[in-house]
Design a protein around this motif. Structure first.
Motif, PDB file in Angstrom:
ATOM      1  N   PRO A  31      88.425  -6.417  73.240  1.00 33.02           N
ATOM      2  CA  PRO A  31      89.306  -5.460  72.895  1.00 33.02           C
ATOM      3  C   PRO A  31      90.482  -5.840  74.079  1.00 33.02           C
ATOM      4  O   PRO A  31      90.303  -5.729  75.095  1.00 33.02           O
ATOM      5  CB  PRO A  31      88.743  -4.269  72.926  1.00 33.02           C
ATOM      6  N   ALA A  32      91.794  -5.472  73.338  1.00 33.59           N
ATOM      7  CA  ALA A  32      92.954  -5.586  74.524  1.00 33.59           C
ATOM      8  C   ALA A  32      93.107  -6.968  75.271  1.00 33.59           C
ATOM      9  O   ALA A  32      93.691  -6.793  76.091  1.00 33.59           O
ATOM     10  CB  ALA A  32      92.996  -4.348  75.493  1.00 33.59           C
ATOM     11  N   GLU A 145      91.917  -4.542  64.279  1.00 35.96           N
ATOM     12  CA  GLU A 145      91.322  -4.582  65.748  1.00 35.96           C
ATOM     13  C   GLU A 145      91.213  -5.947  66.128  1.00 35.96           C
ATOM     14  O   GLU A 145      91.094  -6.168  67.270  1.00 35.96           O
ATOM     15  CB  GLU A 145      89.886  -3.826  65.458  1.00 35.96           C
ATOM     16  N   LEU A 146      91.188  -7.064  65.405  1.00 35.52           N
ATOM     17  CA  LEU A 146      90.886  -8.293  65.569  1.00 35.52           C
ATOM     18  C   LEU A 146      92.065  -9.089  64.918  1.00 35.52           C
ATOM     19  O   LEU A 146      91.925  -9.245  63.473  1.00 35.52           O
ATOM     20  CB  LEU A 146      89.650  -8.826  65.303  1.00 35.52           C
ATOM     21  N   LEU A 147      93.107  -9.612  65.341  1.00 33.68           N
ATOM     22  CA  LEU A 147      94.145 -10.356  64.872  1.00 33.68           C
ATOM     23  C   LEU A 147      93.981 -11.992  65.190  1.00 33.68           C
ATOM     24  O   LEU A 147      94.081 -12.194  66.436  1.00 33.68           O
ATOM     25  CB  LEU A 147      95.466  -9.960  65.237  1.00 33.68           C
ATOM     26  N   VAL A 148      93.817 -12.789  64.104  1.00 39.59           N
ATOM     27  CA  VAL A 148      93.796 -14.410  64.454  1.00 39.59           C
ATOM     28  C   VAL A 148      94.676 -14.934  63.694  1.00 39.59           C
ATOM     29  O   VAL A 148      95.279 -14.966  62.504  1.00 39.59           O
ATOM     30  CB  VAL A 148      92.318 -14.486  63.604  1.00 39.59           C
ATOM     31  N   LEU A 149      95.428 -15.814  64.443  1.00 47.41           N
ATOM     32  CA  LEU A 149      96.818 -16.421  63.917  1.00 47.41           C
ATOM     33  C   LEU A 149      96.574 -18.085  64.198  1.00 47.41           C
ATOM     34  O   LEU A 149      96.262 -18.492  65.285  1.00 47.41           O
ATOM     35  CB  LEU A 149      97.827 -15.941  64.891  1.00 47.41           C
ATOM     36  N   ASP A 150      96.743 -18.712  63.218  1.00 45.44           N
ATOM     37  CA  ASP A 150      96.366 -19.868  63.288  1.00 45.44           C
ATOM     38  C   ASP A 150      97.911 -20.601  62.829  1.00 45.44           C
ATOM     39  O   ASP A 150      98.350 -20.784  61.853  1.00 45.44           O
ATOM     40  CB  ASP A 150      95.331 -20.582  62.081  1.00 45.44           C
ATOM     41  N   GLU A 151      98.446 -21.304  64.079  1.00 54.07           N
ATOM     42  CA  GLU A 151      99.808 -21.761  63.995  1.00 54.07           C
ATOM     43  C   GLU A 151     100.881 -20.867  63.128  1.00 54.07           C
ATOM     44  O   GLU A 151     101.687 -21.143  62.379  1.00 54.07           O
ATOM     45  CB  GLU A 151      99.926 -23.202  62.993  1.00 54.07           C
ATOM     46  N   ALA A 152     100.749 -19.311  63.484  1.00 50.53           N
ATOM     47  CA  ALA A 152     101.587 -18.281  62.872  1.00 50.53           C
ATOM     48  C   ALA A 152     103.073 -18.598  62.850  1.00 50.53           C
ATOM     49  O   ALA A 152     103.729 -17.890  62.090  1.00 50.53           O
ATOM     50  CB  ALA A 152     100.915 -16.953  63.269  1.00 50.53           C
ATOM     51  N   ARG A 166     106.245 -10.026  70.169  1.00 51.04           N
ATOM     52  CA  ARG A 166     106.431  -8.394  70.324  1.00 51.04           C
ATOM     53  C   ARG A 166     105.197  -7.764  69.767  1.00 51.04           C
ATOM     54  O   ARG A 166     104.714  -7.207  70.232  1.00 51.04           O
ATOM     55  CB  ARG A 166     107.648  -7.961  69.932  1.00 51.04           C
ATOM     56  N   ALA A 167     104.920  -8.238  68.556  1.00 52.32           N
ATOM     57  CA  ALA A 167     103.919  -7.643  67.520  1.00 52.32           C
ATOM     58  C   ALA A 167     102.497  -7.938  68.258  1.00 52.32           C
ATOM     59  O   ALA A 167     101.537  -7.096  68.440  1.00 52.32           O
ATOM     60  CB  ALA A 167     104.141  -8.140  66.155  1.00 52.32           C
ATOM     61  N   VAL A 168     102.416  -9.049  68.803  1.00 57.35           N
ATOM     62  CA  VAL A 168     101.146  -9.520  69.384  1.00 57.35           C
ATOM     63  C   VAL A 168     101.013  -8.627  70.960  1.00 57.35           C
ATOM     64  O   VAL A 168      99.908  -8.156  70.878  1.00 57.35           O
ATOM     65  CB  VAL A 168     101.084 -10.870  69.809  1.00 57.35           C
ATOM     66  N   ALA A 169     102.035  -8.449  71.515  1.00 56.01           N
ATOM     67  CA  ALA A 169     102.075  -7.574  72.545  1.00 56.01           C
ATOM     68  C   ALA A 169     101.561  -6.010  72.260  1.00 56.01           C
ATOM     69  O   ALA A 169     100.746  -5.354  73.084  1.00 56.01           O
ATOM     70  CB  ALA A 169     103.228  -7.550  73.362  1.00 56.01           C
ATOM     71  N   GLU A 170     102.340  -5.664  71.070  1.00 48.88           N
ATOM     72  CA  GLU A 170     101.790  -4.402  70.847  1.00 48.88           C
ATOM     73  C   GLU A 170     100.434  -4.166  70.378  1.00 48.88           C
ATOM     74  O   GLU A 170      99.705  -3.112  70.798  1.00 48.88           O
ATOM     75  CB  GLU A 170     102.713  -3.987  69.513  1.00 48.88           C
ATOM     76  N   VAL A 174      97.440  -1.614  72.110  1.00 43.52           N
ATOM     77  CA  VAL A 174      96.694  -0.543  71.502  1.00 43.52           C
ATOM     78  C   VAL A 174      95.232  -1.052  71.465  1.00 43.52           C
ATOM     79  O   VAL A 174      94.593  -0.194  70.963  1.00 43.52           O
ATOM     80  CB  VAL A 174      97.181  -0.112  70.325  1.00 43.52           C
ATOM     81  N   GLY A 175      94.947  -1.921  72.060  1.00 49.27           N
ATOM     82  CA  GLY A 175      93.438  -2.380  72.098  1.00 49.27           C
ATOM     83  C   GLY A 175      93.064  -3.403  71.198  1.00 49.27           C
ATOM     84  O   GLY A 175      91.730  -3.607  71.360  1.00 49.27           O
ATOM     85  N   SER A 176      93.677  -3.953  70.457  1.00 53.10           N
ATOM     86  CA  SER A 176      93.171  -5.034  69.790  1.00 53.10           C
ATOM     87  C   SER A 176      93.078  -6.357  70.380  1.00 53.10           C
ATOM     88  O   SER A 176      93.554  -6.618  71.605  1.00 53.10           O
ATOM     89  CB  SER A 176      94.266  -5.288  68.409  1.00 53.10           C
ATOM     90  N   ALA A 177      92.132  -7.135  69.948  1.00 53.93           N
ATOM     91  CA  ALA A 177      91.800  -8.550  70.279  1.00 53.93           C
ATOM     92  C   ALA A 177      92.691  -9.487  69.518  1.00 53.93           C
ATOM     93  O   ALA A 177      92.828  -9.177  68.304  1.00 53.93           O
ATOM     94  CB  ALA A 177      90.497  -8.909  70.317  1.00 53.93           C
ATOM     95  N   VAL A 178      93.444 -10.396  70.135  1.00 58.55           N
ATOM     96  CA  VAL A 178      94.270 -11.436  69.370  1.00 58.55           C
ATOM     97  C   VAL A 178      93.747 -12.813  69.650  1.00 58.55           C
ATOM     98  O   VAL A 178      93.770 -12.828  71.028  1.00 58.55           O
ATOM     99  CB  VAL A 178      95.766 -11.283  69.788  1.00 58.55           C
ATOM    100  N   VAL A 179      93.554 -13.510  68.773  1.00 61.29           N
ATOM    101  CA  VAL A 179      93.178 -15.026  69.177  1.00 61.29           C
ATOM    102  C   VAL A 179      94.153 -15.780  68.300  1.00 61.29           C
ATOM    103  O   VAL A 179      94.430 -15.358  67.162  1.00 61.29           O
ATOM    104  CB  VAL A 179      91.624 -15.140  68.806  1.00 61.29           C
TER     105      VAL A 179
END
Length: 286
Positions: A31-32, A145-152, A166-170, A174-179
Motif C-alpha cells: 500500500p501507498a 486500492e490497487l491501480l494497474v496501468l499498462d502503457e496508460a 497527478r492522479a497516480v500521486a493522489e 491515500v494509501g493505494s498501490a500503483v503498478v
C-alpha cells in the motif's frame, strides 16, 4: 482474505506445452507505493500486469489477496454500446454509487482529463486519445486500492498525461498501490518506490548499483512552517527531496505535476502547515 495482493512463485505459459513467458515471480505491491515494471517488448510485462489485475490466472504459483483493483489495458475496447458519460456512469453504479453520484463522478473525471466535450459521444466514435481518457477515468472512478496501468499514457495529450501523473500521486498519497508499465523511461522517473525488470524469463528487482533515470521535468520547491509534529507521510512520499532549514521550517522539492497533491496534504493535515513560499524554475512566488 487479506487486501494486499501477493504473487508467490508465479509462472505463466500459454498452452500445455507452450514456452514459459516467465516463472518463479514474487511480487507484493505494498500500500501507498509506486512500482515500475520494465523490460523489452515480448518479455511478458503485460501478462504480468494481467495477473496482478486478476484478469489472467497463473499456470503455477499463487496469487493471494483481494484489494479493490482497477486496470487500464494497453488496448482499451472502445467499441462499447455507451456514450463516454454513460459508460462511466454505468461503472460508477457497478462500484456501488447511486446513479446521481456516479454521473457526477463520471463528469468530474471527464472534466479533469479535458474530455467534457465528448461526454455524449458514442464510445465507438471516439478518437484514440479521447478513448484513452475514458479508459483511465474508468479505472480512477473506482478509487482502487490497487491501480494497474499498462502503457496508460499512450495516446493522451500533454495536459492529460500530467493529469494522470497527478492522479497516480493522489492514489499513493491515500494509501493505494500503483503498478505501471510505460515505454517512456522519463515517465515518473525517480518517483517509483520499487523498480523491476522482466528478463530471462523471470522478474528482477533493480538494485541501487544499477543505473536509474534521473528525475526529469519541471519541479517546485515549497517552503513550509508548521507544528512540532513531523511532516505528513503523504507529503514525504511525494517529495523528491526534503530539508529542514530552520526550527519547524522545511523545504520540499516535488515534480510540478504533483505539487498540488503535496500542497493539499500539507494544508489538510491536522494541525495544518503554513506555506511560506513556492518556487518554480528559479522564480519565487509568495
Amino acid at each position: 482474505m487479506p487486501r494486499e495482493l501477493r504473487l508467490e512463485a508465479v509462472g505463466r505459459r500459454y498452452g500445455v506445452r507452450g514456452p514459459w513467458v516467465f516463472r518463479d515471480v514474487h511480487l507484493n505491491p505494498a500500500p501507498a507505493t509506486l512500482t515500475r515494471i520494465e523490460g523489452p517488448n515480448g518479455t511478458g510485462k503485460s501478462t504480468l500486469l494481467r495477473l496482478l489485475a486478476r484478469i489472467d490466472a497463473p499456470t503455477e504459483g499463487r496469487v493471494t489477496g483481494a484489494p479493490r483493483t482497477a486496470y487500464v489495458p494497453e488496448r482499451f475496447p472502445a467499441a462499447l454500446p455507451f456514450t463516454a458519460l454513460g459508460y462511466l456512469t454505468h461503472l460508477g453504479a457497478v462500484h456501488g454509487l447511486s446513479r446521481t453520484a456516479a454521473e457526477r463522478a463520471a463528469g468530474d473525471w471527464l472534466d479533469r482529463f479535458g474530455a467534457t466535450a465528448h461526454a455524449h459521444t458514442p464510445m465507438s466514435r471516439l478518437s484514440k486519445g479521447s478513448s484513452q481518457k475514458v479508459a483511465v477515468a474508468q479505472a480512477l472512478l473506482a478509487e482502487p486500492e490497487l491501480l494497474v496501468l499498462d502503457e496508460a499514457w499512450t495516446g493522451l495529450d500533454t495536459d492529460a498525461r500530467a493529469e494522470l501523473e497527478r492522479a497516480v500521486a493522489e492514489r499513493t498519497a491515500v494509501g493505494s498501490a500503483v503498478v505501471f508499465v510505460d515505454h517512456d523511461p522519463r515517465r515518473l522517473a525517480g518517483r517509483a518506490d520499487a523498480e523491476y525488470t522482466v528478463r530471462d524469463g523471470t522478474l528482477h528487482r533493480r538494485t541501487a548499483a544499477e543505473p536509474t533515470t534521473a528525475p526529469n521535468g519541471p519541479h517546485m520547491t515549497i517552503e513550509v512552517h508548521g507544528p512540532t509534529a513531523p511532516l505528513p507521510p503523504e507529503a514525504l512520499r511525494l517529495a523528491t527531496a526534503t530539508e529542514e532549514t530552520a526550527d519547524r521550517t522545511h523545504r520540499l522539492t516535488v515534480p510540478a505535476s504533483h505539487s498540488d497533491v503535496l500542497l493539499r496534504a500539507l494544508l489538510t493535515a491536522r494541525p495544518p502547515w503554513h506555506v511560506v513560499s513556492v518556487r518554480q524554475d528559479g522564480s519565487r512566488h509568495r
